[in-house]
Design a protein around this motif. Structure first.
Motif: not given
Length: 501
Positions: A120-128
């Motif tokens: 999830a944290k990697a996905a958040n980085r991509g979204d940001f």
């Protein structure tokens, strides 16, 4: 042919720049108020002006933050995307392996405070990152919060030291000027995902081709002279307000709040000491039983003991500790007395959490609620006093303790329906095996895909038993607490297992 003349100007060493005690010993050149300093600076007579390989130079505001007893020394700058990545150097999703990262306490702080960028944290980085690039394309306005970071105390005290040149001192707590910051990594106290996204966006072709590296601006606050413990406390304070994902990590790093101090004092010398999962080490799961509980669960247990779950962690104040600590310790010691034998043996073929209800968070929270009720004659007045007390910013700790103690004595004393001694007798008489029919009625059981009861074979006895559920919900927690205190509690003493079919 004549030899060219090279001027040998004597330079002013960094050690000759005065340290400012109010700013934690930071070396400050006050060119706005000292004509001699201004002349020396304009004529480049300071050695640091000739050491561009050692320091970044960027305009910003030097600030004092917090209370006078413990000011934080911070510099706020507004760098471009290119300057940001050059300044920070530390990408939390890909930390540097350089020697300075290892040597200056940053690796230890990274291990403590940074989450691995997976799932999830990697996905958040991509979204940001995509959010930033949408702004670069003109599809949205970028509303980015300030990234807060720090450099270690070693950076502050060893060469090259930070130096601030003051251009405007109208506000003594916020001086505008130019910071000469050591070219060392800046670790984030808040904004790790945003920082990783900025690093990712800076490498994107769109950002490179559009010129965004020099036209996209962010705000960065750098705290100076920070040690590893202060960095951990900063992380806890910044991430401990509101609802956060890693409550165990926040709880563990929080060492200054009243509940944190209460927790640490309550577990001291009990079976819980050094057996609380912190969100980074091994958790408290079915098979991982070295830790009895996680930090978040332990805090909720203590809140249940103190207030029957009616108070939040921020409601517990330092002047409450003296009144509630004896009961928190008594509760944990009671649990140790009843279940310590099972919890101590972590090498059994079947873990205590596989076998017993008392190894699970929902049951421990329920026991805390029940304890509060059997000690209502003592905890009831404390709960009422917490709700009725008022305080002002002028109150000293001694005044708060005195007033709180007085309010407690003024409250009515309720009579528990079940005594503490009776409560302990019930705990000793209850059959805590998870597969017992009386527990399955409360917790339910796991099911196979075809809807039948899921079973598990116990390694220690060879028995095949129904696999009990362990839902950590308010409904299940209340059911367990109410049953233990009810007139029908003896139903929990039956040794009958749940039928498989």
């Amino acid at each position: 042919m004549s030899t060219p003349f090279i001027s040998q100007q004597k330079l002013i060493n960094t050690d000759d720049i005065p340290e400012d005690a109010r700013y934690g010993g930071l070396r400050i050149l006050r060119v706005s108020s000292d004509a001699e300093v201004r002349d020396n600076f304009e004529q480049h007579r300071y050695r640091f002006q000739h050491e561009s390989e050692k320091r970044h130079a960027i305009r910003g505001t030097l600030c004092l933050k917090g209370a006078a007893e413990g000011y934080r020394i911070c510099v706020t700058v507004h760098p471009s995307l290119r300057q940001f990545t050059d300044l920070v150097r530390y990408n939390p999703s890909d930390p540097p392996r350089a020697v300075d990262f290892e040597a200056n306490g940053m690796k230890a702080a990274h291990i403590k405070t940074q989450s691995d960028f997976k799932g999830a944290k990697a996905a958040n980085r991509g979204d940001f990152s995509r959010y930033i690039l949408e702004a670069v394309r003109g599809e949205r306005v970028a509303y980015l919060p300030t990234v807060t970071g720090w450099q270690s105390v070693e950076e502050f005290e060893e060469d090259p030291q930070p130096i601030f040149v003051a251009f405007d001192e109208a506000n003594p707590a916020a001086i505008y000027g130019e910071i000469y910051l050591p070219k060392r990594p800046i670790m984030q106290a808040d904004g790790q995902t945003q920082t990783a996204a900025l690093f990712e966006a800076a490498q994107n072709r769109l950002a490179l081709q559009s010129g965004a590296l020099d036209t996209f601006f962010v705000t960065l606050e750098v705290e100076l002279k920070v040690d590893v413990d202060a960095a951990a406390q900063s992380f806890a304070d910044r991430n401990g307000r509101g609802t956060k994902k890693n409550t165990n990590l926040v709880a563990t790093f929080d060492t200054s709040s009243a509940l944190a101090k209460l927790r640490n004092q309550a577990v001291k010398g009990t079976i819980f000491e050094n057996r609380v999962a912190d969100g980074r080490s091994t958790g408290a799961t079915l098979t991982a039983v070295q830790n009895i509980v996680d930090a978040s669960t332990l805090e909720q247990m203590l809140l249940n003991v103190i207030s029957h779950g009616n108070r939040k962690r921020e409601h517990i104040k330092h002047h409450h500790i003296e009144a509630v600590l004896p009961y928190c310790r008594e509760f944990l010691q009671t649990l140790e007395g009843q279940f310590g034998g099972a919890w101590s043996d972590t090498n059994q073929a079947d873990t205590y959490r596989r076998l017993y209800v008392h190894g699970w968070a929902f049951a421990l929270k329920a026991l805390a609620l029940a304890y509060n009720q059997v000690q209502r004659d003592k905890l009831g007045p404390i709960m009422d006093a917490m709700q009725k007390e008022t305080a002002t910013g002028d109150d000293t700790t001694e005044q708060l303790v005195k007033r709180f103690t007085k309010i407690i004595t003024e409250q009515s004393v309720p009579t528990p329906a079940v005594s503490f001694d009776e409560f302990k007798q019930r705990l000793a008489a209850i059959d805590w095996r998870r597969d017992r029919r009386h527990w399955i009625r409360i917790t339910g059981c796991l099911q196979e895909k075809n809807g039948t009861k899921k079973t598990v074979k116990l390694k220690s006895t060879g028995e095949t038993v129904v696999a009990a559920a362990a839902s950590n919900t308010p409904a299940h927690i209340s059911q367990v607490a109410n049953k233990i205190l009810s007139d029908t509690w003896t139903e929990l003493t039956s040794g009958e297992s749940e039928p498989i079919n």
